[in-house]
Motif scaffolding. Structure first.
Motif, mmCIF file in Angstrom:
data_model
loop_
_atom_site.group_PDB
_atom_site.id
_atom_site.type_symbol
_atom_site.label_atom_id
_atom_site.label_comp_id
_atom_site.label_asym_id
_atom_site.label_seq_id
_atom_site.Cartn_x
_atom_site.Cartn_y
_atom_site.Cartn_z
ATOM 1 N N VAL A 43 0.852 -1.178 0.021
ATOM 2 C CA VAL A 43 -0.031 -0.141 0.102
ATOM 3 C C VAL A 43 0.929 1.177 -0.188
ATOM 4 C CG1 VAL A 43 -1.648 1.453 1.468
ATOM 5 C CG2 VAL A 43 -1.872 -1.079 1.208
ATOM 6 N N ARG A 44 1.913 1.331 0.931
ATOM 7 C CA ARG A 44 2.766 2.485 0.915
ATOM 8 C C ARG A 44 3.665 2.761 -0.543
ATOM 9 N NH1 ARG A 44 2.842 0.853 6.191
ATOM 10 N NH2 ARG A 44 2.374 2.649 7.363
ATOM 11 N N LEU A 45 3.727 1.304 -1.231
ATOM 12 C CA LEU A 45 4.509 1.767 -2.439
ATOM 13 C C LEU A 45 3.606 2.413 -3.308
ATOM 14 C CD1 LEU A 45 6.500 -1.533 -3.050
ATOM 15 C CD2 LEU A 45 7.152 0.625 -2.792
ATOM 16 N N GLY A 90 5.965 11.520 3.393
ATOM 17 C CA GLY A 90 6.933 10.711 4.133
ATOM 18 C C GLY A 90 6.158 9.963 5.098
ATOM 19 N N SER A 91 5.039 10.306 5.948
ATOM 20 C CA SER A 91 4.300 9.645 6.787
ATOM 21 C C SER A 91 3.461 8.583 6.163
ATOM 22 C CB SER A 91 3.507 10.604 7.664
ATOM 23 O OG SER A 91 2.268 11.263 6.792
ATOM 24 N N PRO A 98 8.133 9.528 11.876
ATOM 25 C CA PRO A 98 7.511 9.623 13.249
ATOM 26 C C PRO A 98 5.809 10.085 12.783
ATOM 27 C CG PRO A 98 9.019 11.412 12.611
ATOM 28 C CD PRO A 98 8.998 10.262 11.346
ATOM 29 N N ASP A 99 5.465 10.373 11.991
ATOM 30 C CA ASP A 99 3.927 10.768 11.674
ATOM 31 C C ASP A 99 3.025 9.495 11.085
ATOM 32 O OD1 ASP A 99 3.742 13.475 12.506
ATOM 33 O OD2 ASP A 99 5.100 13.832 11.090
ATOM 34 N N ALA A 100 3.884 8.701 10.955
ATOM 35 C CA ALA A 100 2.987 7.347 10.114
ATOM 36 C C ALA A 100 2.425 6.748 11.338
ATOM 37 C CB ALA A 100 4.117 6.392 9.553
ATOM 38 N N ILE A 101 1.060 6.335 10.967
ATOM 39 C CA ILE A 101 0.223 5.569 11.514
ATOM 40 C C ILE A 101 -0.113 4.223 11.033
ATOM 41 C CG2 ILE A 101 -2.141 5.348 12.752
ATOM 42 C CD1 ILE A 101 -2.185 8.410 12.825
ATOM 43 N N THR A 102 -0.028 3.215 11.740
ATOM 44 C CA THR A 102 -0.393 1.873 11.186
ATOM 45 C C THR A 102 -0.902 0.988 12.353
ATOM 46 O OG1 THR A 102 1.407 1.922 9.575
ATOM 47 C CG2 THR A 102 0.499 -0.336 10.034
ATOM 48 N N ILE A 111 -4.032 2.326 7.804
ATOM 49 C CA ILE A 111 -2.561 3.147 7.496
ATOM 50 C C ILE A 111 -2.975 4.543 7.428
ATOM 51 C CG2 ILE A 111 -0.966 3.807 5.884
ATOM 52 C CD1 ILE A 111 -0.962 0.615 5.212
ATOM 53 N N SER A 112 -2.622 5.667 8.309
ATOM 54 C CA SER A 112 -2.681 6.905 8.101
ATOM 55 C C SER A 112 -1.847 7.649 8.547
ATOM 56 C CB SER A 112 -4.135 7.032 9.071
ATOM 57 O OG SER A 112 -4.427 8.470 9.010
ATOM 58 N N SER A 113 -1.910 9.223 8.764
ATOM 59 C CA SER A 113 -0.719 10.043 9.101
ATOM 60 C C SER A 113 -1.294 11.086 10.300
ATOM 61 C CB SER A 113 -0.481 10.794 7.844
ATOM 62 O OG SER A 113 0.325 11.784 8.118
ATOM 63 N N ARG A 114 -0.391 11.312 10.924
ATOM 64 C CA ARG A 114 -0.868 12.531 11.916
ATOM 65 C C ARG A 114 -0.645 13.704 11.539
ATOM 66 N NH1 ARG A 114 2.249 8.501 14.640
ATOM 67 N NH2 ARG A 114 1.312 7.611 16.170
#
Length: 116
Positions: A43-45, A90-91, A98-102, A111-114
């Protein structure tokens, strides 16, 4: 964004490839946590490719307004749409950001972001 999960299975020695809905997959597997790291990586790719193309399979992202595009070109030259500082990209594309949410459960992957 929406994603389709492709599954490869072997049934009685015959390989099958196809698209399987989550409901169909859940009827066969009760705990998907072992698969989530590889799914999250895929998914990130895809998200990274969308940032690179400034769009996804559904089409291009809307262009910036002329006023904002001019401001951005002066203050952040070369940055693409949704990449003012690069923090959002980046997140969403790096698990280590540091802002990645899994978040994972047996049946869900989030999968999300802060980044607001």
């Amino acid at each position: 964004m929406s994603f389709t999960l492709s599954i490869e299975t072997t049934v009685r020695g015959e390989e099958h490839r196809g698209k399987v809905g989550i409901a169909g997959l859940l009827s066969r597997v009760s705990d998907l946590r072992p698969a989530w790291p590889k799914v999250a990586e895929a998914v990130r790719l895809v998200i990274g490719e969308a940032f690179a193309r400034e769009g996804n399979a559904s089409g291009q992202w809307l262009p910036l307004s002329p006023r904002y595009a001019a401001w951005k070109a002066r203050h952040y030259p070369g940055r693409k749409i949704l990449e003012l500082t690069g923090r959002l990209k980046g997140s969403l594309t790096s698990l280590a950001h540091p802002d990645a949410i899994t978040q994972e459960t047996a049946t869900t992957l989030f999968i999300s972001s802060r980044v607001p």
